[in-house]
Design a protein around this motif. Structure first.
Motif, PDB file in Angstrom:
ATOM      1  N   LEU A   1       0.799  -1.219   0.000  1.00 31.20           N
ATOM      2  CA  LEU A   1       0.000   0.000   0.000  1.00 31.20           C
ATOM      3  C   LEU A   1       0.836   1.275   0.000  1.00 31.20           C
ATOM      4  O   LEU A   1       0.328   2.351  -0.275  1.00 31.20           O
ATOM      5  CB  LEU A   1      -0.927   0.009   1.222  1.00 31.20           C
ATOM      6  N   ILE A   2       2.101   1.168   0.346  1.00 31.29           N
ATOM      7  CA  ILE A   2       2.952   2.352   0.461  1.00 31.29           C
ATOM      8  C   ILE A   2       3.786   2.505  -0.806  1.00 31.29           C
ATOM      9  O   ILE A   2       4.626   1.679  -1.112  1.00 31.29           O
ATOM     10  CB  ILE A   2       3.864   2.262   1.701  1.00 31.29           C
ATOM     11  N   PHE A   3       3.532   3.561  -1.532  1.00 29.68           N
ATOM     12  CA  PHE A   3       4.277   3.851  -2.756  1.00 29.68           C
ATOM     13  C   PHE A   3       4.690   5.313  -2.755  1.00 29.68           C
ATOM     14  O   PHE A   3       3.999   6.159  -2.205  1.00 29.68           O
ATOM     15  CB  PHE A   3       3.420   3.588  -4.003  1.00 29.68           C
ATOM     16  N   THR A   4       5.801   5.582  -3.367  1.00 28.65           N
ATOM     17  CA  THR A   4       6.211   6.953  -3.612  1.00 28.65           C
ATOM     18  C   THR A   4       5.920   7.225  -5.086  1.00 28.65           C
ATOM     19  O   THR A   4       6.475   6.571  -5.966  1.00 28.65           O
ATOM     20  CB  THR A   4       7.714   7.143  -3.326  1.00 28.65           C
ATOM     21  N   ARG A   5       5.022   8.155  -5.337  1.00 28.94           N
ATOM     22  CA  ARG A   5       4.626   8.478  -6.708  1.00 28.94           C
ATOM     23  C   ARG A   5       5.448   9.674  -7.184  1.00 28.94           C
ATOM     24  O   ARG A   5       5.485  10.708  -6.525  1.00 28.94           O
ATOM     25  CB  ARG A   5       3.142   8.804  -6.752  1.00 28.94           C
ATOM     26  N   LEU A   6       6.099   9.514  -8.324  1.00 31.70           N
ATOM     27  CA  LEU A   6       6.900  10.582  -8.913  1.00 31.70           C
ATOM     28  C   LEU A   6       6.312  10.965 -10.264  1.00 31.70           C
ATOM     29  O   LEU A   6       6.052  10.104 -11.104  1.00 31.70           O
ATOM     30  CB  LEU A   6       8.352  10.136  -9.084  1.00 31.70           C
ATOM     31  N   LYS A   7       6.136  12.248 -10.458  1.00 24.98           N
ATOM     32  CA  LYS A   7       5.614  12.770 -11.725  1.00 24.98           C
ATOM     33  C   LYS A   7       6.806  13.177 -12.588  1.00 24.98           C
ATOM     34  O   LYS A   7       7.629  13.998 -12.175  1.00 24.98           O
ATOM     35  CB  LYS A   7       4.710  13.971 -11.458  1.00 24.98           C
ATOM     36  N   ILE A   8       6.885  12.597 -13.783  1.00 25.41           N
ATOM     37  CA  ILE A   8       7.988  12.870 -14.699  1.00 25.41           C
ATOM     38  C   ILE A   8       7.414  13.448 -15.988  1.00 25.41           C
ATOM     39  O   ILE A   8       6.499  12.876 -16.578  1.00 25.41           O
ATOM     40  CB  ILE A   8       8.789  11.588 -15.001  1.00 25.41           C
ATOM     41  N   ALA A   9       7.952  14.574 -16.411  1.00 27.86           N
ATOM     42  CA  ALA A   9       7.481  15.249 -17.619  1.00 27.86           C
ATOM     43  C   ALA A   9       8.498  15.101 -18.745  1.00 27.86           C
ATOM     44  O   ALA A   9       9.694  15.289 -18.533  1.00 27.86           O
ATOM     45  CB  ALA A   9       7.248  16.726 -17.333  1.00 27.86           C
ATOM     46  N   PHE A  10       8.019  14.749 -19.925  1.00 33.11           N
ATOM     47  CA  PHE A  10       8.837  14.746 -21.144  1.00 33.11           C
ATOM     48  C   PHE A  10       8.373  15.923 -21.977  1.00 33.11           C
ATOM     49  O   PHE A  10       7.215  15.974 -22.395  1.00 33.11           O
ATOM     50  CB  PHE A  10       8.663  13.432 -21.917  1.00 33.11           C
TER      51      PHE A  10
ATOM     52  N   SER B   1      -1.903   6.455 -17.395  1.00 32.52           N
ATOM     53  CA  SER B   1      -1.535   5.824 -16.132  1.00 32.52           C
ATOM     54  C   SER B   1      -1.313   4.329 -16.288  1.00 32.52           C
ATOM     55  O   SER B   1      -0.672   3.710 -15.446  1.00 32.52           O
ATOM     56  CB  SER B   1      -2.583   6.112 -15.055  1.00 32.52           C
ATOM     57  N   SER B   2      -1.831   3.718 -17.343  1.00 30.62           N
ATOM     58  CA  SER B   2      -1.585   2.302 -17.542  1.00 30.62           C
ATOM     59  C   SER B   2      -0.117   2.063 -17.912  1.00 30.62           C
ATOM     60  O   SER B   2       0.361   0.949 -17.862  1.00 30.62           O
ATOM     61  CB  SER B   2      -2.506   1.734 -18.623  1.00 30.62           C
ATOM     62  N   GLU B   3       0.590   3.120 -18.276  1.00 31.48           N
ATOM     63  CA  GLU B   3       2.006   3.020 -18.622  1.00 31.48           C
ATOM     64  C   GLU B   3       2.903   3.422 -17.460  1.00 31.48           C
ATOM     65  O   GLU B   3       4.079   3.612 -17.629  1.00 31.48           O
ATOM     66  CB  GLU B   3       2.321   3.907 -19.839  1.00 31.48           C
ATOM     67  N   THR B   4       2.317   3.582 -16.288  1.00 31.88           N
ATOM     68  CA  THR B   4       3.098   3.932 -15.110  1.00 31.88           C
ATOM     69  C   THR B   4       4.171   2.870 -14.892  1.00 31.88           C
ATOM     70  O   THR B   4       3.905   1.675 -14.982  1.00 31.88           O
ATOM     71  CB  THR B   4       2.184   4.036 -13.868  1.00 31.88           C
ATOM     72  N   ILE B   5       5.380   3.313 -14.623  1.00 32.60           N
ATOM     73  CA  ILE B   5       6.493   2.398 -14.379  1.00 32.60           C
ATOM     74  C   ILE B   5       6.652   2.220 -12.881  1.00 32.60           C
ATOM     75  O   ILE B   5       6.638   3.198 -12.139  1.00 32.60           O
ATOM     76  CB  ILE B   5       7.801   2.955 -14.982  1.00 32.60           C
ATOM     77  N   GLN B   6       6.814   0.984 -12.450  1.00 30.41           N
ATOM     78  CA  GLN B   6       7.007   0.712 -11.027  1.00 30.41           C
ATOM     79  C   GLN B   6       8.360   0.055 -10.801  1.00 30.41           C
ATOM     80  O   GLN B   6       8.718  -0.903 -11.465  1.00 30.41           O
ATOM     81  CB  GLN B   6       5.911  -0.200 -10.495  1.00 30.41           C
ATOM     82  N   PHE B   7       9.140   0.629  -9.870  1.00 27.29           N
ATOM     83  CA  PHE B   7      10.384   0.052  -9.395  1.00 27.29           C
ATOM     84  C   PHE B   7      10.265  -0.051  -7.882  1.00 27.29           C
ATOM     85  O   PHE B   7      10.294   0.977  -7.200  1.00 27.29           O
ATOM     86  CB  PHE B   7      11.595   0.923  -9.753  1.00 27.29           C
TER      87      PHE B   7
ATOM     88  N   THR C   1       8.876   0.283  -4.562  1.00 21.90           N
ATOM     89  CA  THR C   1       7.750   1.072  -4.062  1.00 21.90           C
ATOM     90  C   THR C   1       7.663   2.446  -4.737  1.00 21.90           C
ATOM     91  O   THR C   1       6.977   3.335  -4.248  1.00 21.90           O
ATOM     92  CB  THR C   1       7.846   1.259  -2.532  1.00 21.90           C
ATOM     93  N   PHE C   2       8.364   2.618  -5.851  1.00 21.89           N
ATOM     94  CA  PHE C   2       8.306   3.876  -6.601  1.00 21.89           C
ATOM     95  C   PHE C   2       7.411   3.704  -7.817  1.00 21.89           C
ATOM     96  O   PHE C   2       7.559   2.751  -8.583  1.00 21.89           O
ATOM     97  CB  PHE C   2       9.701   4.320  -7.064  1.00 21.89           C
ATOM     98  N   LEU C   3       6.485   4.631  -7.997  1.00 17.62           N
ATOM     99  CA  LEU C   3       5.645   4.673  -9.189  1.00 17.62           C
ATOM    100  C   LEU C   3       6.019   5.922  -9.971  1.00 17.62           C
ATOM    101  O   LEU C   3       5.945   7.030  -9.455  1.00 17.62           O
ATOM    102  CB  LEU C   3       4.161   4.750  -8.810  1.00 17.62           C
ATOM    103  N   PHE C   4       6.431   5.747 -11.222  1.00 15.95           N
ATOM    104  CA  PHE C   4       6.785   6.864 -12.081  1.00 15.95           C
ATOM    105  C   PHE C   4       5.635   7.100 -13.044  1.00 15.95           C
ATOM    106  O   PHE C   4       5.349   6.270 -13.896  1.00 15.95           O
ATOM    107  CB  PHE C   4       8.073   6.563 -12.867  1.00 15.95           C
ATOM    108  N   VAL C   5       4.948   8.232 -12.880  1.00 14.84           N
ATOM    109  CA  VAL C   5       3.845   8.597 -13.761  1.00 14.84           C
ATOM    110  C   VAL C   5       4.415   9.522 -14.832  1.00 14.84           C
ATOM    111  O   VAL C   5       4.929  10.593 -14.537  1.00 14.84           O
ATOM    112  CB  VAL C   5       2.711   9.292 -12.983  1.00 14.84           C
TER     113      VAL C   5
END
Length: 158
Positions: free
Chosen positions: A12-21, A56-62, A64-68
């Motif tokens: 349940l614990i994730f760190t969500r990071l927003k990445i812009a291209f 969001s279906s392309e969110t990358i997970q490493f 507990t990190f979620l890269f949006v």
């Protein structure tokens, strides 16, 4: 229960990071992202992104990190909207197509981005290194004054 608490909470614990291209239109942002997600470049050539593409279906997970990943439209008419989309951005990848003309446009965009998102780290990607008129990443880095990584987004090996 105590033995399983870490397993239950850990999911349940994730760190969500927003990445812009970001970058000018046609520099290869979407193609680069397709490559990152293990897809082939879009068939039929260049299709411009309209406004912003957030899948969001392309969110990358490493772990507990979620890269949006946010793919910003690069056409000038959409660049005025970037300031709003940068809110909450943790990291920015600025893509240039390695031609002198585009690198100069990217230099201007870099100043704007630094003003709109001063806290976000910016990484430069010098795409289209395979084209005859492309500048070497080291020259682009000197012109932009920021670390620059060379790439050819249509080639999974480069």
């Amino acid at each position: 229960m105590r033995d399983h608490l870490t397993d239950i909470i850990g999911e349940l614990i994730f760190t969500r990071l927003k990445i812009a291209f970001v970058g000018s239109g046609g520099v290869g942002k979407t193609t680069l992202l397709r490559l990152l997600f293990g897809k082939e470049p879009a068939p039929g050539g260049y299709t411009p992104t309209i406004n912003v593409s957030v899948d969001s279906s392309e969110t990358i997970q490493f772990g507990t990190f979620l890269f949006v990943i946010w793919d910003f439209a690069g056409q000038a008419v959409f660049q005025d909207l970037w300031e709003f989309y940068f809110q909450g951005t943790d990291m920015i990848f600025l893509v240039t197509d390695s031609s002198f003309r585009n690198v100069m446009q990217t230099k201007s965009l870099l100043r704007t981005i630094r003003g709109d998102a001063p806290e976000s780290p910016i990484f430069i990607i010098a795409n289209k290194q395979d084209l005859p008129e492309s500048m070497e990443a080291t020259k682009i880095q000197r012109l932009l004054g920021a670390k620059t990584v060379p790439m050819t987004a249509t080639d999974k090996k480069k």
